[in-house]
Design an enzyme around this catalytic site. Structure first.
Site, PDB file in Angstrom:
ATOM      1  N   GLN A  90       0.809  -1.211   0.000  1.00 27.11           N
ATOM      2  CA  GLN A  90       0.000   0.000   0.000  1.00 27.11           C
ATOM      3  C   GLN A  90       0.849   1.271   0.000  1.00 27.11           C
ATOM      4  OE1 GLN A  90      -2.462  -0.502   3.481  1.00 27.11           O
ATOM      5  NE2 GLN A  90      -3.517  -2.289   2.636  1.00 27.11           N
ATOM      6  N   HIS A 156      -0.858  -0.108   5.687  1.00 31.03           N
ATOM      7  CA  HIS A 156      -1.333   0.920   6.626  1.00 31.03           C
ATOM      8  C   HIS A 156      -0.354   2.085   6.808  1.00 31.03           C
ATOM      9  CE1 HIS A 156      -4.083  -2.301   8.707  1.00 31.03           C
ATOM     10  NE2 HIS A 156      -4.250  -2.248   7.383  1.00 31.03           N
ATOM     11  N   GLU A 249     -14.494   3.681  10.403  1.00 27.85           N
ATOM     12  CA  GLU A 249     -14.959   4.748  11.293  1.00 27.85           C
ATOM     13  C   GLU A 249     -14.755   6.134  10.708  1.00 27.85           C
ATOM     14  OE1 GLU A 249     -13.788   2.617  15.587  1.00 27.85           O
ATOM     15  OE2 GLU A 249     -12.962   4.569  15.046  1.00 27.85           O
ATOM     16  N   TYR A 259      -8.686   7.178  20.230  1.00 31.46           N
ATOM     17  CA  TYR A 259      -9.847   6.677  19.499  1.00 31.46           C
ATOM     18  C   TYR A 259      -9.945   5.153  19.478  1.00 31.46           C
ATOM     19  CZ  TYR A 259     -10.991  11.406  18.850  1.00 31.46           C
ATOM     20  OH  TYR A 259     -11.360  12.694  19.145  1.00 31.46           O
ATOM     21  N   TYR A 270      -9.958 -10.355  10.809  1.00 34.67           N
ATOM     22  CA  TYR A 270     -10.310 -11.082   9.586  1.00 34.67           C
ATOM     23  C   TYR A 270     -10.569 -12.557   9.872  1.00 34.67           C
ATOM     24  CZ  TYR A 270      -8.785  -6.848   7.254  1.00 34.67           C
ATOM     25  OH  TYR A 270      -8.667  -5.543   6.849  1.00 34.67           O
TER      26      TYR A 270
END
Length: 378
Positions: A90, A156, A249, A259, A270
């Site tokens: 990513q 991420h 979210e 958070y 998963y």
């Protein structure tokens, strides 16, 4: 207040029936008709993009190329001087924002996966874009923030950069696939950073003294924030982050707040296993809105244009897995309704931007990706 709402998928009516989407299509959602026009085609996994004052489009491809594209999409030039990136998984060349004072300063901001000892981590930089004839280059590239622990994984990275009305910058960082890092106040992973435009620490940051947490940290406990936007009128930052299996979210990160990831979540691992202690725990904030099942959200923008006046003030969120744009009605800091647009019609939606023409623009993260314009239709 958290919300998970029943949604209505907007029906799509294409101008011409064909197996692939044409350059321009007309869709309908509720009582609104709108057109989608492909302006830039043939891009390789475009990520961030933004507009220069003359209407040209500056766009990042995740593999490491930055392109300057003419307003009509016909001419493009590769921008030289882009920082080295680690384009794996990513990671790569990610977000891109043109500074509001670009006409005077030439400043652009960008995020990318920065290679270094141990692997790679998210970095944010500023640079000066110089255009001379048919050539363009970045000069004076300056790293403003760099993840303090680099790792080999390809997941991420985040990574949005958002100028705030007070001149500071918010930078969103993912947990790099190592979820416990999001709860470490001495680790950048899984946090929102707030820095000055020159990379220094604002004196009013919640941990500016550096005692309890790194001084650049604004909020913690995030999994992978891939969308962020400033709410017009209030100047407040909103973010959207990936959950695991469910639990995507929307949050309004506040100074010094946590958070919850991975202590609380509305999703599951998963494998199907429970995440943390459930959905609530003392000391952890609740999302404003969440999705279960996951839509894999990415870009986010509050629409401020007039091309589709019925949508002005609404919040738009792109989705990768579900290949849609969610239109969210926002009232007093709460999401009160959701409508799903262009479901499956264009591919993975990556970035959303307000265009200088009053339209809403988006990019598609595909091997043959593009940049598209949404405007009104009869």
């Amino acid at each position: 207040m958290r919300s998970a709402l029943t949604v209505m998928a907007g029906s799509a009516v294409l101008v011409a029936a064909c197996a692939s989407v044409s350059a321009q299509s007309v869709h309908r959602a509720g009582d609104v008709s709108f057109s989608v026009t492909r302006i830039v085609a043939g891009l390789s996994h475009p990520w961030g993009f933004d507009f220069l004052p003359d209407g040209s489009v500056l766009v990042n491809e995740v593999g490491g190329r930055m392109l300057l594209v003419s307003p009509d999409g016909e001419r493009r030039v590769e921008v030289a001087g882009v920082p080295q990136v680690r384009a794996s998984g990513q990671g790569g060349l990610l977000d891109l924002v043109v500074a509001s004072d670009f006409s005077e300063s030439g400043t652009v901001y960008l995020t990318y996966s920065e290679p270094g000892e141990g692997g790679a981590g998210t970095a944010a930089a500023r640079a000066r874009l110089v255009v001379e004839g048919e050539a363009a280059r970045l000069e004076d590239v300056t790293v403003l923030a760099s993840m303090n622990r680099k790792t080999s994984g390809g997941r991420h990275f985040g990574a949005r950069i958002v100028p705030a009305p007070d001149g500071t910058l918010f930078v969103t960082l993912g947990d790099r696939g190592e979820d416990e890092r999001a709860q470490d106040p001495r680790d950048h992973a899984g946090s929102v950073l707030r820095i000055a435009a020159n990379g220094s620490i604002p004196a009013d940051n919640p941990f500016a003294g550096g005692g309890r947490a790194l001084p650049e940290i604004w909020s913690t406990g995030h999994r992978n924030i891939q969308g962020a936007a400033i709410e017009p009128g209030t100047g407040v930052l909103w973010t959207v982050e990936h959950g695991a299996r469910g639990g995507d979210e929307i949050n309004i990160p506040q100074a010094g707040k946590n958070y919850g990831w991975p202590v609380i979540s509305y999703g599951r691992h998963y494998s199907g296993a429970r995440i943390g202690v459930g959905t609530h725990a003392e000391g952890y904030e609740q999302p404003v809105h969440y999705w279960d099942p996951s839509i894999a959200p990415s870009g986010m923008a509050f629409y401020t244009g007039d091309a589709v006046p019925q949508w002005r003030g609404d919040l738009f969120v792109g989705a990768l897995k579900d290949q849609l744009i969610a239109r969210l009605t926002v009232e007093n800091g709460q999401v009160t309704a959701e409508e799903r647009l262009i479901v499956g019609a264009y591919g993975r939606i990556r970035t959303l931007r307000n265009g200088p023409d009053g339209a809403l623009w988006f990019s598609t993260d595909e091997g043959e990706g593009g940049v598209y314009r949404i405007s009104g239709a009869p």
